[in-house]
Design an enzyme around this catalytic site. Structure first.
Site, mmCIF file in Angstrom:
data_model
loop_
_atom_site.group_PDB
_atom_site.id
_atom_site.type_symbol
_atom_site.label_atom_id
_atom_site.label_comp_id
_atom_site.label_asym_id
_atom_site.label_seq_id
_atom_site.Cartn_x
_atom_site.Cartn_y
_atom_site.Cartn_z
ATOM 1 N N ARG A 1 0.701 -1.300 -0.091
ATOM 2 C CA ARG A 1 0.029 0.140 -0.109
ATOM 3 C C ARG A 1 0.877 1.072 0.023
ATOM 4 N NH1 ARG A 1 -4.410 0.739 4.571
ATOM 5 N NH2 ARG A 1 -2.526 1.185 5.854
ATOM 6 N N LYS B 1 -2.551 7.073 1.369
ATOM 7 C CA LYS B 1 -2.456 7.261 3.006
ATOM 8 C C LYS B 1 -1.250 8.192 2.867
ATOM 9 C CE LYS B 1 -2.050 4.935 6.984
ATOM 10 N NZ LYS B 1 -3.095 5.435 7.808
ATOM 11 N N GLU C 1 -15.946 6.754 6.202
ATOM 12 C CA GLU C 1 -15.237 5.835 7.254
ATOM 13 C C GLU C 1 -15.032 6.844 8.373
ATOM 14 O OE1 GLU C 1 -11.103 5.231 6.098
ATOM 15 O OE2 GLU C 1 -11.227 7.047 4.711
HETATM 16 N N1 PMP Z 1 -8.833 4.909 7.607
HETATM 17 C C1 PMP Z 1 -8.004 6.063 7.777
HETATM 18 C C2 PMP Z 1 -8.403 7.333 7.389
HETATM 19 C C3 PMP Z 1 -6.957 5.359 8.576
HETATM 20 O O1 PMP Z 1 -6.093 6.606 8.763
HETATM 21 C C4 PMP Z 1 -6.607 4.309 8.959
HETATM 22 C C5 PMP Z 1 -5.376 4.167 9.691
HETATM 23 N N2 PMP Z 1 -5.225 4.490 10.744
HETATM 24 C C6 PMP Z 1 -7.605 3.106 8.362
HETATM 25 C C7 PMP Z 1 -8.811 3.602 7.972
HETATM 26 C C8 PMP Z 1 -7.508 1.782 9.076
HETATM 27 O O2 PMP Z 1 -6.499 1.281 8.061
HETATM 28 P P1 PMP Z 1 -5.317 0.062 8.526
HETATM 29 O O3 PMP Z 1 -6.349 -1.122 8.965
HETATM 30 O O4 PMP Z 1 -4.675 -0.291 7.436
HETATM 31 O O5 PMP Z 1 -4.587 0.547 9.670
#
Ligand code: PMP
Length: 283
Positions: free
Chosen positions: A50, A149, A182
């Site tokens: 990612r 990200k 989200e």
């Molecule tokens: N959405 C956002 C906006 C995030 O910053 C994160 C990670 N902190 C997630 C979802 C969850 O992602 P992951 O499970 O890959 O940590």
């Protein structure tokens, strides 16, 4: 603490980067947050993939190949001797001048920090969390795609500010169509009549690594999973709601915008996922 900066290790006090780094000047860069359980880095390949995809999307060249970065992450974890920890892996655009132009920057900077993290107090995992929907919309995919990200988390921070000022710790963010995307720092799931639902990636969400782990666990348990167009109504009438993220892990949600979710206690499906997740990460 040993902090990695572009191939060298520094003590915390000496771990410094230039004020001309575009990561600082513009939030120009990408990152990952990764958990270490019992000395093993959880889903490292997925996080690295990612990271390189996020970098590609912003035309940022990570100056070392993925296999070398993997070695460097493992080396940094090893040096810090924390069996259970959290890795912050950061790629900055690098040192440039005060203009926006990213192509004036020297090579991208790489930072690896290994430390402890506790997003929520332990009782939240037993009693559940309250959420509010906030007015700040999730970034438009056509502007800054939430799948990247990126180091620029202002969109999420604005949502977090609203949540905290409303007396809760996390925010539900909607997209520009008023549909659920989200949380400020986590993905969101709901269950109803035994079916697991989460907003589809096209709703403008980060494709969370933990989200994918939960989807996989559900499929293995024979639970139907639907990636849907989700409205707040779907959340209000859900039997169970929970959040997922690498740092947060799996967090039950018991109240949204003043509405009690289910019977106001963490539900069975959520509790089973939490149990199984801990089993998986320590396996
Ligand atoms: N959405 C956002 C906006 C995030 O910053 C994160 C990670 N902190 C997630 C979802 C969850 O992602 P992951 O499970 O890959 O940590």
């Amino acid at each position: 603490m040993q902090i990695y900066i572009s191939g060298e290790f520094f003590e915390k006090e000496d771990a410094k980067i230039s004020v001309f780094d575009h990561g600082l000047l513009y939030g120009d860069g990408v990152f990952e947050g990764i958990r270490v359980y019992s000395n093993r880095v959880f889903k490292l390949d997925e996080h690295l993939e990612r990271l390189y995809e996020s970098a590609k999307a912003i035309d940022l060249t990570i100056p070392i190949p993925i296999e070398k970065l993997k070695e460097d992450v493992l080396d940094t974890v090893h040096r810090n001797e924390m069996a259970d920890s959290y890795i912050r892996l950061i790629i900055t655009r690098g040192v440039g001048d005060l203009g926006l132009n990213p192509y004036t920057c020297e090579a991208a900077g790489i930072i690896i920090i290994v430390d402890k993290i506790a997003l929520y107090p332990p009782e939240v995992y037993e009693k559940g969390l309250a959420l509010v929907t906030v007015a700040t919309q999730r970034n438009l995919p056509e502007a800054v795609n939430p799948r990247i990200k990126s180091l620029n988390y202002l969109n999420n921070i604005l949502a977090k500010i609203e949540a905290i000022n409303a007396g809760v710790e996390e925010a539900i963010m909607l997209n520009s169509f008023g549909l659920v995307s989200e949380c400020a720092g986590d993905n969101l799931f709901a269950t109803r009549k035994g079916i697991l639902m989460t907003p589809s990636i096209s709703m403008g969400v980060l494709e969370g690594i933990t989200r994918n782990v939960v989807i996989e666990m559900a499929r293995e348990k024979g639970i139907e999973v639907k990636q849907i167009v989700m409205t707040r109504h779907d959340l209000f009438i859900a039997d169970e709601v929970f959040l997922t993220g690498s740092a947060a892990e799996i967090v039950p949600v018991i109240k949204i915008d003043g509405r009690v979710i289910g019977d106001g206690k963490p539900g069975k499906i959520t509790r089973d996922f939490i149990k199984e997740y801990h089993h998986l990460v320590n396996a």
